[in-house]
Design a protein around this motif. Structure first.
Motif, short mmCIF file in Angstrom:
data_model
loop_
_atom_site.label_atom_id
_atom_site.label_comp_id
_atom_site.label_asym_id
_atom_site.label_seq_id
_atom_site.Cartn_x
_atom_site.Cartn_y
_atom_site.Cartn_z
N TYR B 39 12.00 -6.92 -7.33
CA TYR B 39 13.36 -7.44 -7.19
C TYR B 39 14.39 -6.38 -7.55
CZ TYR B 39 17.31 -10.61 -7.97
OH TYR B 39 18.54 -11.24 -7.93
N ASP B 42 15.81 -3.87 -5.07
CA ASP B 42 16.75 -4.35 -4.05
C ASP B 42 16.37 -3.84 -2.66
OD1 ASP B 42 18.82 -5.60 -2.83
OD2 ASP B 42 20.40 -4.30 -3.64
N ALA B 44 16.11 -5.33 0.05
CA ALA B 44 16.92 -5.85 1.16
C ALA B 44 18.05 -4.88 1.49
CB ALA B 44 17.46 -7.23 0.80
N THR B 45 18.71 -4.39 0.46
CA THR B 45 19.80 -3.44 0.69
C THR B 45 19.27 -2.12 1.23
OG1 THR B 45 21.01 -4.48 -1.09
CG2 THR B 45 21.77 -2.31 -0.39
N VAL B 46 18.15 -1.68 0.65
CA VAL B 46 17.56 -0.43 1.15
C VAL B 46 17.22 -0.60 2.63
CG1 VAL B 46 15.70 1.25 0.85
CG2 VAL B 46 16.62 0.04 -1.14
N LYS B 48 18.65 -2.51 4.81
CA LYS B 48 19.88 -2.52 5.62
C LYS B 48 20.47 -1.13 5.75
CE LYS B 48 21.80 -7.08 4.87
NZ LYS B 48 21.50 -7.44 3.48
N GLN B 49 20.52 -0.41 4.63
CA GLN B 49 21.26 0.85 4.61
C GLN B 49 20.37 2.07 4.85
OE1 GLN B 49 23.29 0.73 0.87
NE2 GLN B 49 24.60 -0.98 1.46
N LYS B 52 15.99 3.67 9.80
CA LYS B 52 15.38 2.62 10.62
C LYS B 52 14.12 3.12 11.33
CE LYS B 52 18.70 -0.45 9.88
NZ LYS B 52 19.22 0.25 8.67
N ASP B 227 12.76 -5.68 5.30
CA ASP B 227 13.02 -6.80 4.41
C ASP B 227 12.20 -8.01 4.85
OD1 ASP B 227 14.07 -8.26 2.37
OD2 ASP B 227 15.85 -8.84 3.49
#
Lengths: 95, 227, 1007
Positions: B39, B42, B44-46, B48-49, B52, B227
């Motif tokens: 948790y 993070d 999810a943020t990694v 997104k940012q 890819k 994610d």
């Protein structure tokens, strides 16, 4: 670095997955309270240190967590066989 | 929450274990924040940012239900009970796994299996298994103590080769195989779930170390977080 | 500056790619494809170091891993310094900076040389043996001097900027060496479909084929190499590793390979790339195709720069287009070395003479030399070299047929280079690593690999097989045999080998040490081991002093020590010893090698296990909060546990005082998640507990907790903890943080090997539960705000546990205490740990809820006299010694683990060391932990010690220090005084007392 066959997993694994736990086939006396100090001392401390075949107990610690026996040559480090707890070795030193 | 679940069934001999263990639904309501072992990273943020595209993709399958099932293969009531509840046999061949939909079972030892399923279904499954199985069995909920990472991509195997001394070649590690082995200076239950997909079950307290390790080992190939 | 020894054409260097490098502060040019050694020779650099003992100038003598002299310090910045780099193995790159490691102040002008010349006996053979035995106090002085003199180089004092890593491999065949034998084996194996790894320490595959003049299929041999390598690259299961030295061959076919990935590109690896990589290989079958090193001959002043191996001369000419001199004298015992003279002559330089120790040499190469008009002096030897910084000439003399005495008068020849060859020594190092003893073969004049238990195949030079045709055939055969053994038998048939030339060779002569006109002890120094300055005279002295075993000779003379490990010198040394002892080489002994074959950098050994990844750090679910709230951390096993939580500018003692007082006065909280937790299920769980704990478990009701001590069979305490009865057949055991894995393995050991009939299963749930303990008089008030549990003191008693919600999360709450205060240990699934922790703080502000760490925990429990297994125990104390007889049952039916041990004669003595409380006479003084008690501090040293202090703190709650420690017969000495004399001269006086300093009746935890 040994390559050890785990009799429970059925394949060879690297030594770092195992812990050696000393001499095999040391039965805990059935009636410790009636052992003499000498007999208890024999059970507790006296270990073989053979040059050649040695029966040892190992655990597949980072694996199936099962103990098993190994017959190993302490000179060449060859593993002659592994066998499950409760079984007897088929390879033994000529005495 | 109730206290220890009292023996409700009337002394059916084969259901003895139900009456003698402390069953506990350990999940709180969905309004309570639950934190997976990663948790704090993070992801999810990694995701997104971060990048890819890359040679390795890492995803945490978090907050799943993890049940350790123990029983003897000589105990017919144990095996039959498992089959009745799971709908398939426990994989008794060493190093194999079985799955059906969202439920998967890994052989861990001759008398131990690891079941992973959606977190909210774990307690019910535990109850049903205990009802159905007889004799000497144990079921332990370890959901809070471990998490699942999925490593995938063309370079996933190269990352594994840096991390575990186990032979991850196709000839030794086909899809479906599962092994518990050394992973960096920790350990993992590794299951091959696809040509380029590998599942790692790791312990909570080691998760941060392994997250650091995997970032480092993947760096040269490019690491993508999903994610 | 021109490269005066570089040929205009030929070789495998790329003249279009000019490189510059610096050696000892001077700039030199070279080409891509050079090694540092070939570039130094191209530029006419003769001296690359000074010798270890005598400080004699030394030059390059070899072209590969066996080079003993050209061991350089490489690196252009402090951070990139690498010591002990062999110039012969380091590829040249633009901007390379290197220097000679030995030579003080430098290799050309060496002040040490005067010491060597004047006081040549300063470090005689046996120096290590005799000098370093005593006095030990001088070792540091010697060590500095010798390190400087010995040229061991130095490591960087700065952080290495490069990345190193490790990779694990498994393969069917590991082939070591990519010369003709290795390539043939690899070709067979690759076509079989087997998983193959082929490693070679050189930058290019091919080995001797890269510098041979022999052809394959009538074409230059290197063309065949290129074809094979191209094919190998096409096989998906073949891994090719050039620049990779197989350094260790360990048990059960485990090998370590040191790959230098970017060392040839620059001082530092290109961004993002790994500089060196350690490959850890588990191979089904191993093929050793490691070839052979040419053996130099031992003769007077054979270390003067310009003395080289014959084969190295050929390598430098053919591979690097460098002729390392103008006028050559070749001395040989065999045909093969004639090639050096042929190559020298063909390169347009002068061959002064070929001195052959054999009376009547015959063979194709001898004919070739004759046809070129080269002068061959048969039946003779070079007995001595003239020159100091470079060879200026040689003395030669006829030998008798056996080669052990001179048979005529001495003649002098002028030359600047002396090549010598005593034949070949198979490179058997790896085969020795697993304990196999090599065997001497008279026909090979060398040791070959002996019997082994490894799945090992050898091919080519390592077997003493040197003819190219035979080497290729052996390689293919070894590859096929290994494939078959690995289960790829059928596929391994039918590869066609290239056609090699037929070369007629005469028999080589077994000669190692060339006699001189003077006895060995008086003759000019005849070096056996260059790196350690061991001479033939030194070895003879050793045997005269009675060191007859070659192992003793080695240690007496230091032969085979250092980074060289006797690659060139060992066989000659044994031959000299054998001659001196009047016995054969096999009678004298054998030579054995240990890993590593060549030095490995620490970076490659460490891999990624450095910095943040050096070791595992384990964290609890609340770790983030601890960091955010300023905790300092203590390592407990692999766990990072909060140590204490300083506020503002608090000192540690101030923080501890505050945390301790807040807990006793209101409420404190501890993250106890790290305690080991084991779930135990089965109808025999209770019986099992009774057998592994020292106290009774038969009647512990559901809903109750009990403290237990765990002993070994010797009766000594090794762990403790609270175990709770969750249901009749279901228990939760806790262990110490550090003991968790050990206890679980202990339980499994007894279950699996002694009592498999007991129906019980153990599972670790340490990581599954987050555990937080609230402790203090306001603990109940705080918890009541967050739970539906009935916390009434009479329904939820001390040592009870209950299940209920805490902060909306299902929890098991244990009313157990390690502080002596009213305490609740809250366990929730770890995913909710931080949520519950934070909720406790939301409600805890009004009670001054204070987080505390391991240090305050230690103080609070010490105030209560509670032990910590591992701190107050050390594997030599029984429960009785600890004053915990209340935790030992003698009425249990089964003779539990530890019972019999505790009953041994020594354990039932009444005057054993006992754990007692210690109250210092001065209440402010804290006795250091580890201090030893004595009865009389004025007694002479060594004093009679009574036992040590195990736990000692200042207690802010009590206003005085509290301590526990062992005192002989302490339980029977309550109220008496003991003294603690300290190293700083102070003596602390303390009274022996009950270790329970606070609330002896236990009323606080029962409120």
């Amino acid at each position: 670095m040994f390559y050890i066959y785990c009799p429970h997993c059925g394949e060879h694994r690297e030594e770092e997955e195992f812990h050696a736990k000393g001499q095999a086939h040391l039965a805990r006396p059935l009636d410790p309270d009636n052992c003499t100090d000498h007999e208890w001392g024999e059970y507790l401390y006296m270990r073989k240190n053979p040059r050649g075949l040695h029966h040892e107990i190992w655990i597949h610690a980072t694996g199936c967590r099962k103990f098993f026996n190994m017959t190993r040559d302490t000179v060449s480090y060859e593993i002659k066989e592994v066998y499950k707890i409760g079984e007897r070795p088929s390879v033994v030193a000529a005495s | 929450m109730s206290d220890i679940i009292a023996p409700t069934k009337q002394a059916a001999v084969e259901a003895a274990s139900v009456e003698t263990v402390a069953l506990m639904d350990q999940l709180a309501g969905t309004d309570i924040r639950a934190e997976s072992p990663l948790y704090h990273a993070d992801l999810a943020t990694v995701a997104k940012q971060g990048p890819k595209a890359g040679g390795v993709t890492l995803q945490e399958h978090k907050l799943l239900g993890h049940l350790v099932i123990r029983g003897s293969q000589d105990n017919a009531g144990f095996l039959a009970g498992a089959r009745a509840v799971l709908g398939f046999d426990l994989p008794t061949q060493p190093l194999t796994a079985a799955e059906d939909g969202t439920l998967s079972v890994r052989w861990i030892a001759p008398d131990e299996w690891l079941v992973i399923l959606p977190g909210r279904e774990a307690f019910e499954l535990e109850n049903r298994l205990r009802e159905a199985m007889s004799g000497h069995v144990a079921i332990v909920n370890v959901s809070g103590g471990q998490t699942v990472l999925e490593l995938s991509g063309p370079n996933a195997r190269a990352v594994l080769k840096k991390s575990t001394p186990y032979d991850v070649h196709d000839r030794n590690f086909p899809v479906g195989k599962v092994v518990t082995t050394v992973f960096a200076k920790s350990q993992a239950v590794i299951r091959r779930t696809g040509e380029q997909n590998w599942e790692l079950v790791i312990r909570r307290s080691f998760a941060d170390y392994l997250w650091l390790w995997l970032q480092d080992a993947s760096a040269e190939f490019g690491l993508v977080i999903k994610d | 500056m021109s490269q005066k020894n570089r040929l205009a054409s030929g070789g495998r260097v790329d003249r279009a790619k000019a490189l510059n490098f610096s050696y000892n502060g001077r700039q030199y040019p070279g080409f891509e494809g050079d090694t540092v050694a070939s570039a130094l020779l191209a530029n006419g650099v003769d001296i690359v170091g000074r010798s270890f003992k005598y400080s004699r100038p030394r030059g390059i003598i070899a072209a590969g891993a066996e080079e003993p002299n050209a061991v350089l310090q490489v690196g252009s910045t402090e951070a990139t310094q690498v010591p002990n780099v062999r110039a012969t193995q380091q590829s040249l790159f633009n901007g390379l900076v290197c220097s000679a490691t030995n030579g003080w102040p430098n290799a050309d002008l060496d002040l040490m040389g005067y010491v060597g010349k004047v006081g040549g006996r300063m470090m005689p053979p046996g120096f290590y043996y005799k000098t370093f035995m005593y006095p030990q106090s001088l070792w540091e002085t010697y060590e500095k001097f010798i390190r400087k003199a010995a040229g061991l180089g130095r490591s960087s004092t700065e952080r290495d900027p490069d990345m190193y890593d490790k990779v694990n491999h498994h393969c069917d065949l590991m082939i070591v060496g990519a010369g003709p034998a290795g390539l043939a084996a690899a070709l067979v194996a690759a076509r079989s479909g087997a998983r193959v790894i082929l490693a070679d320490e050189q930058s290019e595959f091919g080995g001797s084929l890269l510098d041979t003049r022999e052809t394959l299929n009538g074409r230059p041999a290197a063309e065949w190499v290129a074809t094979v390598v191209a094919e190998l690259k096409q096989h998906p299961e073949v891994l090719l590793l050039p620049r990779s030295t197989v350094n260790g061959y360990h048990d059960h076919n485990f090998l370590t390979i040191h790959e230098r990935c970017t060392d040839h590109l620059g001082d530092q690896a290109p961004a993002g790339q790994v500089r060196q990589r350690m490959h850890r290989v588990r191979a089904n079958q191993v093929v050793l195709a490691t070839g052979a090193h040419e053996r130099p001959l031992v003769f007077g002043n054979n270390d003067v720069p310009g003395c080289m191996q014959a084969a190295a001369v050929s390598t430098y000419i053919n591979r690097y287009a460098v002729v390392p001199g103008k006028e050559l004298v070749l001395m040989t015992t065999n045909d093969h070395a004639y090639q050096a003279a042929l190559d020298w002559h063909d390169a347009g330089r002068k061959v002064v003479a070929i001195v052959d120790t054999r009376q009547n040499p015959k063979g194709d190469r001898i004919d070739a030399a004759r046809s070129r008009g080269l002068k061959i002096i048969a039946g003779s030897g070079v007995i001595e070299v003239q020159g100091s910084k470079r060879v200026t000439g040689v003395s030669i003399a006829p030998l008798n047929a056996a080669g052990d005495a001179l048979a005529g008068s001495v003649e002098r020849l002028s030359c600047d280079t002396v090549a010598s060859s005593g034949g070949w020594s198979p490179v058997i190092h790896l085969s020795c690593h697993t304990g196999s003893r090599p065997e001497w073969r008279d026909d090979v004049i060398g040791f070959v690999p002996g019997k082994t238990v490894q799945k090992q195949h050898c091919a080519g030079g390592i077997n003493g097989t040197y003819g190219l045709k035979a080497v290729l055939e052996e390689g293919a055969r070894a590859g096929a045999a290994a494939c078959e053994a690995a289960g790829f038998g059928d596929a391994a048939k039918g590869i066609s080998l290239p056609l090699a030339e037929k070369v007629r060779e005469g028999k080589a002569m077994a000669l190692f040490h060339i006699p001189h006109t003077k006895p060995t002890s008086r003759a000019p120094k005849q070096f056996v081991d260059y790196q350690n300055d061991v001479t033939a005279a030194g070895i003879e002295l050793a045997t005269r002093e009675g060191f007859e075993s070659i192992e003793h000779v080695k240690r007496y003379t230091a032969m085979g020590f250092g980074t060289d490990q006797g690659k060139l010198g060992n066989i000659n040394g044994m031959a000299v010893a054998a001659k001196s002892l009047n016995q054969t080489i096999p009678q004298t002994g054998t030579t054995i090698f240990r890993p590593n074959y060549t030095p490995v950098t620490f970076g490659a050994v460490a891999g990624r296990d450095c910095g943040a990844l050096f070791d595992v750090n384990r964290f609890s679910a609340m770790h983030k909060w601890h960091v955010a709230n300023g905790a300092l951390f203590e390592d407990v096993g692999q766990w990072k546990r909060p140590w204490y939580f300083p506020q503002g500018g608090e000192t540690m003692q101030q923080a501890l005082d505050r945390e301790c007082k807040a807990t006793r006065e209101s409420v404190g909280i501890l993250d106890a998640s790290t305690l080991g937790k084991i779930d135990i299920q089965g109808k025999d769980a209770r019986e099992f507990l009774a057998r592994v704990y020292t106290n009774a478990w038969a009647k512990l009701p559901v809903g109750k907790c009990r403290y237990g001590l765990m002993c070994g069979e010797d009766g000594m305490v090794f762990d403790d903890g609270v175990t709770s009865c969750l249901a009749d057949n279901h228990f939760l055991m806790t262990t110490t943080t550090g003991g968790a894995a050990r206890v679980l393995e202990w339980l499994e050991l007894y279950h699996q090997t002694e009592w498999p009939e007991l129906e019980v299963y153990f599972s670790s749930v340490t990581d599954h539960w987050a555990t937080m303990t609230i402790s203090g008089p306001n603990a109940r008030k705080l918890l009541s705000e967050l739970t539906d549990l009935d916390l009434d003191r009479d329904t939820f008693k001390f040592m009870d546990w209950r299940q209920g919600d805490v902060a909306g999360v299902p929890a098991r709450v244990f009313r157990i205490s390690f502080t002596g205060e009213l305490s609740y240990e809250i366990n929730v699934q770890a995913n909710y740990g931080l949520h519950v922790w934070e909720k406790l703080f939301e409600h805890g502000a009004k009670y001054n809820l204070t987080p505390y760490g391991t240090e305050t925990m230690h103080v609070l429990r010490a105030e209560k006299g509670f032990i910590i297994a591992g701190q107050d125990t050390d594997g030599s104390v029984t429960p009785i010694d600890l004053g915990m007889s209340w935790c030992v049952s003698n009425t249990k039916p089964f003779s539990y683990i530890g019972k019999r041990g505790m009953a041994r004669e020594d354990c039932v003595r009444t005057d054993r060391k006992h754990l007692v409380g210690l109250k210092t006479r001065d209440p402010k003084v804290v006795i250091p932990e580890g201090a030893q008690a004595v009865n009389d501090p004025k007694q002479p040293i060594p004093m009679t010690m009574l036992g040590h202090v195990t736990s000692s703190y200042y207690s802010a709650n009590l206003g005085h220090s509290v301590a526990m420690g062992f005192v002989r017969n302490g339980h029977n000495r309550m109220g008496e005084t003991v003294f603690y004399p300290l190293a700083d001269g102070r003596v602390i006086e303390a009274e022996i007392c009950n270790p329970v300093f606070l609330d002896p009746k236990g009323e606080r935890q029962n409120v």
